[in-house]
Design an enzyme around this catalytic site. Sequence first.
Site, short mmCIF file in Angstrom:
data_model
loop_
_atom_site.label_atom_id
_atom_site.label_comp_id
_atom_site.label_asym_id
_atom_site.label_seq_id
_atom_site.Cartn_x
_atom_site.Cartn_y
_atom_site.Cartn_z
N TYR A 1 42.89 10.37 73.49
CA TYR A 1 42.84 9.39 72.43
C TYR A 1 41.37 9.11 72.13
CZ TYR A 1 43.13 4.94 69.97
OH TYR A 1 43.00 3.95 69.04
N PRO B 1 21.90 6.02 58.76
CA PRO B 1 20.81 6.90 58.32
C PRO B 1 20.93 8.34 58.85
CG PRO B 1 19.93 4.87 59.28
CD PRO B 1 21.41 4.89 59.55
N HIS C 1 43.36 6.45 65.58
CA HIS C 1 43.81 5.57 64.50
C HIS C 1 42.70 5.45 63.47
CE1 HIS C 1 46.27 4.23 67.96
NE2 HIS C 1 47.20 4.05 67.05
N TYR D 1 38.29 13.91 59.35
CA TYR D 1 39.19 14.42 60.38
C TYR D 1 40.10 15.54 59.86
CZ TYR D 1 37.63 10.72 63.48
OH TYR D 1 36.86 9.92 64.28
#
Length: 164
Positions: A77, A86, A115, A127
Amino acid sequence: MGGQREVTTSLDAVRDKNLMQLKKMNTALFPVRYNDKYYADALASGEFTKLAYYSDICVGSIACRIEKKEARVDRVYIMTLGVLAPYRGIGIGTKLLNHVIDLSSKTNVAEVYLHVQTNNDDALNFYKKFGFEVTETIENYYMNITPPDCYVLTKFITQSQPPK
């Protein structure tokens, strides 16, 4: 002459002696205060929790928790992954995430999940580039931020087979 120094990005394990770096990174990056269990899980995950350094400056981190799913299969997880503003867009987040995915494929990890707040399009797109997919939507997951809903993003890991 040009004297341009090559800037390197490196990853370092999180240990007791540099845990404060992770705490400072989380304070700067996230609107949430993490408890002692978070930091204990991060330390216990060993190589799955890393600090990212850009030219010897701590600019990002990934913190994971290893969970037992079945008899001999783990899942990871991702509790937090962040890079200071930056330093975004130069591959540091990619390096951190690839490290966890590569390590997962070499160990007994079947899936990596996390999550993401439903309105965080940048994170969702990031992702998805790595093969994560939305596997669940949870309403009212977050207590003090709006919107309170999140997606569960999961990447199922194909184990790399050692050469025969």
